[in-house]
Every structure is written in C-alpha cells, then in structure tokens.
Scaffold this active site. Structure first.
Site, PDB file in Angstrom:
ATOM      1  CG  ASP A 185      -4.685  -5.447 -11.031  1.00 35.40           C
ATOM      2  OD1 ASP A 185      -3.745  -7.200 -10.451  1.00 35.40           O
ATOM      3  OD2 ASP A 185      -5.816  -4.943 -10.333  1.00 35.40           O
TER       4      ASP A 185
ATOM      5  N   GLY B 261       1.074  -0.974   0.277  1.00 36.25           N
ATOM      6  CA  GLY B 261      -0.403  -0.121   0.056  1.00 36.25           C
ATOM      7  C   GLY B 261       0.778   1.694  -0.729  1.00 36.25           C
TER       8      GLY B 261
END
Length: 314
Positions: free
Chosen positions: A258, A228
């Site tokens: 992704d 993150g």
C-alpha cells in the site's frame, strides 16, 4: 488531490507478539487499533507525507463509525451501507506478520449505485484515483472495471491494486497502472505460486518481468509488481525497471504494498519519471515494513531508504 477508494474498509487490530507461534498461548506486548483496508492505508501514507488526499469507499455499522473516527484529520467521504464493516487482525512478531481477514459486509445494489454516483462526483476534483483491495460480498466481479472506466471518462489517471478475477476484469478496462504482488501476478498469469519467492532475486526479476509483460499484453497499462525482499519490477510503455534495496528488511510487511501504491499515485500526480517513482515506492515500502502497523510510515525512514534504493533499467 488524490482520491483513494476502499470498497472493503476495515478496522485493523495489530498485536505485537514476540516469539509468536501457532498453537501456543501468548501475551501481546502491544495492541494497536486503526482504520484499514488497502485504500485507507494508501491515504494514511499520503497524508503523512503532506499530500492532499481524500479517502472514500463503503463503511457501515459500529465498525464503520470507528473507522471514520480513527481517521482523525485525514479527509474522508465514505458512503454509508447497512452492513457492518469488517475487522482484520495482524499478529506481528518483529520478524514477520500473520493476517486474518474477515470477508466484509454484503453490499446491496442500491448502495453500490449510490457509491458510483458519489465516486463520479469526486473524480471531478481529483488528479489521481487509487482503487485498492478486495471486493465485499454483493458487488459484481467487474466493479473495479466500472470505476476504471469512470476515471478514464473523467480523464483521471487510475491505479488498480486488487487480485484474482476483479484484477483481470479491471485490467480489461485499461487502468493507468496495476500493482499486483508476486502471488497475485503468478495467479493472474498462470505461473506456479511462489515462482518469485525470496532467495532467487535474479530469477525473480527475470520471471516477474516476463509475467508483467504477459499481463500487460500490449495494453498501455503499466504493471508494477511487488516482489517482497526482491523489490519491485515495472513493465511500462516507456521501458522496464527493477528497483530494490541492497539488503532485505525484517518487520511487519502488511502495509508495504500500500505504501508503494501511495508513491506511485504521487508520481502520477506530479508526472515524475519512472525511476524516481520506483525509488520512492521502494523507500516508502521499506519505511512501512519497519513501522509497527500498516499505514504508518516515518518520513525519516522513507528518506533514508529512498536514498538507498537501486533502480536498474532492464
């Protein structure tokens, strides 16, 4: 050519809802419909960057037809199944996002066999294979392991991005790279969920690197974990690195992982050094966060964030 595999493709609906909160009634400021599933998102990012890519996987029913249509000029070669592909819903409020995922259609053994044969044929013209996302009902836990072994037999580098038992089963088949996020890494290594949370970047890096090395367990597989706001940590046979931006971003993080996988796939295809792969991964992930929907990136944002990335050897 890079081949992406999405066994649980989806029709993604993204609602932009400023000030969203559970239990209240809201009007969406904007609604976007696009093809999704993790491998599809990877393919869309690569396509935006001008990289030769083909998206394959399983798709069926009216939802599957919509996924194919919405892919536009992105080359795709999905194997048809009897069940209808799933839908996913993302509610983005400008600061963060909340997702709701349907489980997906049940895949029959004959449909899985047909896909494996199709995949093996596609490997013959591929430089890298990317296996991403959840398994739909009906597929064996070791489905990804079978696809990893097929890629290795074809001498095609392969990236695996999944979670839980499919991740552990796939890791045993020795993919080139696995890309868990912090939550998936914690579960796979038995660490407390949230051990790599925001606000403790140094702890996150140290603990995540230890967990990544534990997950590798001496295998030649590289483990690249996304943390993150704390960036990425990579444990490889060539060394270990931490890559991040100087400050955290707000937006829709749904497709950030992704986008990072897209960068790793391109780095494999061109045999780029690890620090270059990781700065690209951070740049693309950041570009995905500030984009409105998963799978969308701006080249200008990518270049801007890539130049800001800080990569430190550990």
């Amino acid at each position: 050519m890079i081949l992406t595999v999405t066994l649980n493709a989806a029709l993604d609906l993204t609602y932009q809802v400023p000030g969203w909160r559970p239990g209240a009634t809201h009007r969406a400021a904007d609604v976007a419909e696009h093809p999704g599933g993790k491998g599809v998102n990877v393919a869309r990012v690569l396509h935006t960057l001008g990289e030769p890519v083909v998206a394959t996987g399983l798709a069926g029913g009216s939802t599957g037809a919509a996924i194919r249509q919405l892919l536009g000029d992105l080359r795709h070669s999905f194997v048809d199944i009897g069940g209808s592909s799933r839908r996913t819903v993302v509610i983005a409020d400008g600061q963060d996002a909340t997702g709701f995922w349907e489980p997906g259609p049940t895949v029959e053994p004959a449909e899985w066999h047909a896909f494996v044969q199709h995949y093996r044929a596609r490997l013959r013209v591929s430089r890298v294979a990317v296996l991403s996302g959840s398994l739909p009902p009906g597929l064996p836990i070791d489905a990804y392991a079978e696809l990893v072994r097929a890629a290795r037999e074809a001498e095609v580098p392969v990236i695996l991005d999944t979670s839980g038992e499919p991740l552990l089963a796939g890791l045993a088949a020795v993919p080139t790279i696995v890309k868990p996020n912090a939550h998936e890494l914690a579960i796979a290594t038995g660490m407390p969920v949230g051990a790599f949370g925001p606000g403790a970047e140094e702890l996150a890096t140290t603990e995540a690197l230890a967990a990544a090395e534990e997950l590798r367990n001496g295998l030649p597989t590289a483990v690249v974990a996304s943390l993150g706001a704390a960036g990425l940590v990579a444990s490889t046979v060539d060394g270990s690195w931490h890559a991040s931006l100087p400050e955290a971003l707000t937006g829709n993080p749904t497709g950030a992982g992704d986008a990072a996988v897209a960068a790793l796939a391109r780095g494999l295809a061109y045999r780029l050094p690890w620090p270059v792969r990781l700065s690209d991964a951070v740049g693309l992930a950041a570009a995905a966060v500030v984009a409105p929907v998963a799978g969308d990136v701006s080249r200008a944002d990518y270049q801007r964030f890539r130049r800001m990335a800080v990569v430190v050897e550990l």
